[in-house]
Design a protein around this motif. Structure first.
Motif, PDB file in Angstrom:
ATOM      1  N   TRP A 147       7.699  64.767  49.000  1.00 21.33           N
ATOM      2  CA  TRP A 147       8.184  64.048  47.815  1.00 21.33           C
ATOM      3  C   TRP A 147       9.303  63.091  48.205  1.00 21.33           C
ATOM      4  O   TRP A 147      10.154  63.413  49.029  1.00 21.33           O
ATOM      5  CB  TRP A 147       8.697  65.040  46.772  1.00 21.33           C
ATOM      6  CG  TRP A 147       7.613  65.840  46.105  1.00 21.33           C
ATOM      7  CD1 TRP A 147       7.108  67.035  46.506  1.00 21.33           C
ATOM      8  CD2 TRP A 147       6.928  65.490  44.905  1.00 21.33           C
ATOM      9  NE1 TRP A 147       6.131  67.473  45.650  1.00 21.33           N
ATOM     10  CE2 TRP A 147       5.999  66.532  44.648  1.00 21.33           C
ATOM     11  CE3 TRP A 147       6.978  64.406  44.018  1.00 21.33           C
ATOM     12  CZ2 TRP A 147       5.147  66.521  43.543  1.00 21.33           C
ATOM     13  CZ3 TRP A 147       6.128  64.403  42.918  1.00 21.33           C
ATOM     14  CH2 TRP A 147       5.227  65.451  42.694  1.00 21.33           C
ATOM     15  N   TYR A 148       9.274  61.915  47.609  1.00 16.90           N
ATOM     16  CA  TYR A 148      10.302  60.910  47.844  1.00 16.90           C
ATOM     17  C   TYR A 148      10.857  60.462  46.501  1.00 16.90           C
ATOM     18  O   TYR A 148      10.139  60.465  45.505  1.00 16.90           O
ATOM     19  CB  TYR A 148       9.706  59.671  48.527  1.00 16.90           C
ATOM     20  CG  TYR A 148       9.294  59.899  49.965  1.00 16.90           C
ATOM     21  CD1 TYR A 148      10.107  59.491  51.015  1.00 16.90           C
ATOM     22  CD2 TYR A 148       8.074  60.510  50.258  1.00 16.90           C
ATOM     23  CE1 TYR A 148       9.728  59.681  52.330  1.00 16.90           C
ATOM     24  CE2 TYR A 148       7.687  60.714  51.571  1.00 16.90           C
ATOM     25  CZ  TYR A 148       8.511  60.297  52.611  1.00 16.90           C
ATOM     26  OH  TYR A 148       8.136  60.492  53.910  1.00 16.90           O
ATOM     27  N   LYS A 149      12.131  60.085  46.543  1.00 19.22           N
ATOM     28  CA  LYS A 149      12.684  59.403  45.374  1.00 19.22           C
ATOM     29  C   LYS A 149      13.290  58.098  45.861  1.00 19.22           C
ATOM     30  O   LYS A 149      14.184  58.122  46.717  1.00 19.22           O
ATOM     31  CB  LYS A 149      13.752  60.254  44.678  1.00 19.22           C
ATOM     32  CG  LYS A 149      14.136  59.615  43.368  1.00 19.22           C
ATOM     33  CD  LYS A 149      15.318  60.276  42.703  1.00 19.22           C
ATOM     34  CE  LYS A 149      15.558  59.571  41.372  1.00 19.22           C
ATOM     35  NZ  LYS A 149      16.885  59.870  40.862  1.00 19.22           N
ATOM     36  N   ASP A 150      12.756  56.983  45.344  1.00 14.76           N
ATOM     37  CA  ASP A 150      13.200  55.659  45.777  1.00 14.76           C
ATOM     38  C   ASP A 150      13.292  55.586  47.301  1.00 14.76           C
ATOM     39  O   ASP A 150      14.346  55.287  47.879  1.00 14.76           O
ATOM     40  CB  ASP A 150      14.582  55.321  45.169  1.00 14.76           C
ATOM     41  CG  ASP A 150      14.597  55.521  43.657  1.00 14.76           C
ATOM     42  OD1 ASP A 150      13.565  55.215  43.016  1.00 14.76           O
ATOM     43  OD2 ASP A 150      15.618  56.009  43.133  1.00 14.76           O
ATOM     44  N   LEU A 167      12.937  63.814  49.726  1.00 12.57           N
ATOM     45  CA  LEU A 167      13.649  64.909  49.067  1.00 12.57           C
ATOM     46  C   LEU A 167      13.705  66.094  50.018  1.00 12.57           C
ATOM     47  O   LEU A 167      12.680  66.557  50.517  1.00 12.57           O
ATOM     48  CB  LEU A 167      12.926  65.337  47.791  1.00 12.57           C
ATOM     49  CG  LEU A 167      12.969  64.357  46.622  1.00 12.57           C
ATOM     50  CD1 LEU A 167      12.335  65.005  45.402  1.00 12.57           C
ATOM     51  CD2 LEU A 167      14.404  63.959  46.300  1.00 12.57           C
ATOM     52  N   ILE A 168      14.899  66.545  50.263  1.00 14.83           N
ATOM     53  CA  ILE A 168      15.056  67.681  51.162  1.00 14.83           C
ATOM     54  C   ILE A 168      14.817  68.949  50.348  1.00 14.83           C
ATOM     55  O   ILE A 168      15.397  69.140  49.277  1.00 14.83           O
ATOM     56  CB  ILE A 168      16.479  67.708  51.770  1.00 14.83           C
ATOM     57  CG1 ILE A 168      16.847  66.338  52.360  1.00 14.83           C
ATOM     58  CG2 ILE A 168      16.592  68.808  52.828  1.00 14.83           C
ATOM     59  CD1 ILE A 168      15.951  65.819  53.463  1.00 14.83           C
ATOM     60  N   GLY A 213      19.055  73.149  42.623  1.00 13.92           N
ATOM     61  CA  GLY A 213      18.423  72.929  41.331  1.00 13.92           C
ATOM     62  C   GLY A 213      17.021  72.335  41.397  1.00 13.92           C
ATOM     63  O   GLY A 213      16.398  72.126  40.371  1.00 13.92           O
ATOM     64  N   VAL A 214      16.534  72.062  42.599  1.00 12.38           N
ATOM     65  CA  VAL A 214      15.187  71.478  42.750  1.00 12.38           C
ATOM     66  C   VAL A 214      14.378  72.369  43.677  1.00 12.38           C
ATOM     67  O   VAL A 214      14.890  72.884  44.664  1.00 12.38           O
ATOM     68  CB  VAL A 214      15.254  70.051  43.341  1.00 12.38           C
ATOM     69  CG1 VAL A 214      13.863  69.454  43.453  1.00 12.38           C
ATOM     70  CG2 VAL A 214      16.154  69.174  42.517  1.00 12.38           C
ATOM     71  N   LEU A 224       7.040  69.649  41.877  1.00  8.94           N
ATOM     72  CA  LEU A 224       8.470  69.405  42.098  1.00  8.94           C
ATOM     73  C   LEU A 224       9.157  69.868  40.819  1.00  8.94           C
ATOM     74  O   LEU A 224       8.922  69.311  39.737  1.00  8.94           O
ATOM     75  CB  LEU A 224       8.700  67.911  42.335  1.00  8.94           C
ATOM     76  CG  LEU A 224      10.134  67.458  42.577  1.00  8.94           C
ATOM     77  CD1 LEU A 224      10.723  68.119  43.816  1.00  8.94           C
ATOM     78  CD2 LEU A 224      10.199  65.940  42.721  1.00  8.94           C
ATOM     79  N   ILE A 225       9.948  70.921  40.965  1.00  8.33           N
ATOM     80  CA  ILE A 225      10.509  71.567  39.772  1.00  8.33           C
ATOM     81  C   ILE A 225      12.019  71.319  39.695  1.00  8.33           C
ATOM     82  O   ILE A 225      12.755  71.569  40.655  1.00  8.33           O
ATOM     83  CB  ILE A 225      10.219  73.092  39.788  1.00  8.33           C
ATOM     84  CG1 ILE A 225       8.705  73.324  39.878  1.00  8.33           C
ATOM     85  CG2 ILE A 225      10.800  73.770  38.547  1.00  8.33           C
ATOM     86  CD1 ILE A 225       8.319  74.713  40.332  1.00  8.33           C
ATOM     87  N   PHE A 226      12.457  70.816  38.556  1.00  6.54           N
ATOM     88  CA  PHE A 226      13.892  70.631  38.279  1.00  6.54           C
ATOM     89  C   PHE A 226      14.277  71.713  37.280  1.00  6.54           C
ATOM     90  O   PHE A 226      13.746  71.739  36.177  1.00  6.54           O
ATOM     91  CB  PHE A 226      14.153  69.256  37.653  1.00  6.54           C
ATOM     92  CG  PHE A 226      13.710  68.104  38.516  1.00  6.54           C
ATOM     93  CD1 PHE A 226      14.596  67.490  39.397  1.00  6.54           C
ATOM     94  CD2 PHE A 226      12.404  67.643  38.451  1.00  6.54           C
ATOM     95  CE1 PHE A 226      14.185  66.430  40.194  1.00  6.54           C
ATOM     96  CE2 PHE A 226      11.993  66.581  39.250  1.00  6.54           C
ATOM     97  CZ  PHE A 226      12.881  65.971  40.124  1.00  6.54           C
TER      98      PHE A 226
END
Ligand SMILES: *[C@@H]1O[C@H](CO)[C@@H](O)[C@H](O)[C@H]1NC(C)=O
Ligand SMILES: *[C@@H]1O[C@H](CO)[C@@H](O)[C@H](O)[C@H]1NC(C)=O
Ligand SMILES: *[C@@H]1O[C@H](CO)[C@@H](O)[C@H](O)[C@H]1NC(C)=O
Ligand SMILES: *[C@@H]1O[C@H](CO)[C@@H](O)[C@H](O)[C@H]1NC(C)=O
Ligand SMILES: *[C@@H]1O[C@H](CO)[C@@H](O)[C@H](O)[C@H]1NC(C)=O
Ligand SMILES: *[C@@H]1O[C@H](CO)[C@@H](O)[C@H](O)[C@H]1NC(C)=O
Ligand SMILES: *[C@@H]1O[C@H](CO)[C@@H](O)[C@H](O)[C@H]1NC(C)=O
Length: 355
Positions: free
Chosen positions: A255-258, A262-263, A268-269, A280-282
């Motif tokens: 998963w990537y954000k911009d 994402l590590i 919280g993730v 991908l759970i928040f």
């Protein structure tokens, strides 16, 4: 005897030679066969490999001498055994019947057998064919295969048996079972992912139940993202982004954000990966979580990606709700989908309230 060569004697000559050996036939007297009267041997005898074959010859009281002959040897003459094979035994030697038994029959026993008798100084013969049947057996079959989509494959299934077994290949897929080849060889050019699965080779010849063996064909293909939907979640709620991809071998997800990876284990993730699905759970969505996420699915054959939005929705006084495509805690697919439909009017209402 002149016409019979020394080395390659036809069976008929050998029989005559053997009969002369037994003094059943005086030299110069031709042997007649196919006589309508005695001796009367039974019709052809068909037995399975390993079973016993009975060779029966019907005679009458005018018969003075009797013998059963193999292709090249005298097996029994009267009560005397002439061959060394312990599998050959005398069953009966009466005024009406002269029978022998060949035990534990094998394929090399197949062929003509001759019942020879002497009646009033006339030698007569009668012939019976022993036919040996063998159950089908698959002696060679391709091993399981893993191949990339678009390549050619060739499967082989070699079977033995008597009569020669019929060999067929069929594809066992969850959707349909179909005959694909009525041959020992199965060739598929430019194989597709739909053609993966088990291929069954069947060999049959009516002697025994058909024998079947299976070959597993795995068709590899690069990932294909089948579902990647955005989700609207209010601040402080749990939000889940879901990415579904089919691939063989199974895809690995990132998963990537911009453009930033994402590590895993970030506070919280949480990322939950299954063979065809990544979540991908928040646990507690905050303002800075909203944005454009990219799910990358890859395997050894390639990779693909899809962008998924996590967007904000304002809580209303009525109900805190889960956005379109949001995955509820219910893991039951049916109720989840039903839930989405039910939520549609609410979404419209929400949008109306916004303006
Ligand atoms: C017996 O078998 C032989 C050889 O297979 C065949 O030629 C012959 O026709 C058969 N006879 C009968 C009565 O079935
Ligand atoms: C019949 O003859 C063949 C060839 O000579 C031999 O291989 C076979 O063992 C013989 N069968 C019996 C039952 O004697
Ligand atoms: C598959 O077979 C076809 C026809 O024989 C041939 O033209 C093609 O090059 C083969 N493809 C592969 C990947 O070997
Ligand atoms: C979510 O985070 C906010 C701000 O950090 C905090 O006030 C709230 O108690 C958290 N809620 C849950 C359920 O953890
Ligand atoms: C999200 O990012 C991708 C590229 O990373 C872009 O192609 C896509 O348009 C973006 N989506 C939105 C809604 O901004
Ligand atoms: C997603 O795919 C596009 C086009 O294939 C590529 O340009 C981009 O770099 C990929 N994004 C990520 C995060 O791998
Ligand atoms: C989902 O729920 C429905 C109705 O509650 C039930 O009939 C169905 O068997 C469930 N499916 C699964 C996969 O649990």
């Amino acid at each position: 005897m002149g016409v019979c060569g020394y080395l390659f004697l036809p069976w008929k000559c050998l029989v005559v030679v053997s009969l002369r050996l037994l003094f059943l036939v005086p030299t110069g007297v031709p042997v007649r066969s196919g006589d309508a009267t005695f001796p009367k041997a039974m019709d052809n005898v068909t037995v399975r490999q390993g079973e016993s074959a009975t060779l029966r010859c019907t005679i009458d009281n005018r018969v003075t001498r009797v013998a059963w002959l193999n292709r090249s040897t005298i097996l029994y003459a009267g009560n005397d055994k002439w061959c060394l094979d312990p599998r050959v035994v005398l069953l009966s030697n009466t005024q009406t019947q002269y029978s022998i038994e060949i035990q534990n029959v094998d394929v090399y026993d197949e062929g003509p057998y001759t019942c020879s008798v002497q009646t009033d100084n006339h030698p007569k013969t009668s012939r019976v064919h022993l036919i040996v049947q063998v159950s089908p057996k698959i002696v060679e079959i391709s091993s399981d295969i893993s191949i990339n989509e678009g390549n050619n494959i060739s499967l082989t299934c070699i079977a033995t048996g008597r009569p020669e077994p019929t060999v067929t290949w069929r594809h066992i897929s969850p959707k349909a079972v179909g005959f694909v080849s009525e041959d020992e060889y199965l060739e598929i050019q430019g194989i597709t992912r739909e053609q993966s699965g088990d291929y069954e080779c069947s060999a049959s010849n009516d002697v025994a139940a058909p024998v079947v063996r299976r070959v597993k064909v795995t068709v590899n293909y690069p990932p294909y993202i089948s579902e990647a939907k955005g989700t609207g979640v209010p601040v402080g709620q749990k939000g889940t982004l879901q990415c579904e991809a089919s691939a063989v071998p199974s895809a690995e997800f990132q998963w990537y954000k911009d453009d930033k990876r994402l590590i895993e284990g970030k506070k919280g993730v949480k990322v939950e990966n299954r063979p065809f699905l990544s979540k991908l759970i928040f646990f507690n969505v905050s303002e800075h979580d909203y944005g454009n996420y990219t799910c990358v699915a890859s395997n050894k054959l390639g990779h693909t990606n899809a962008s998924i939005m996590l967007f904000e929705v304002k809580t209303t006084a009525l109900t805190p709700w889960k956005g379109p495509g949001a995955i509820s805690e219910v893991s039951n697919g049916t109720s989840r989908r039903a839930g989405c439909i039910w939520l549609l009017p609410l979404l419209v209402l929400h949008l109306l309230l916004k303006f």
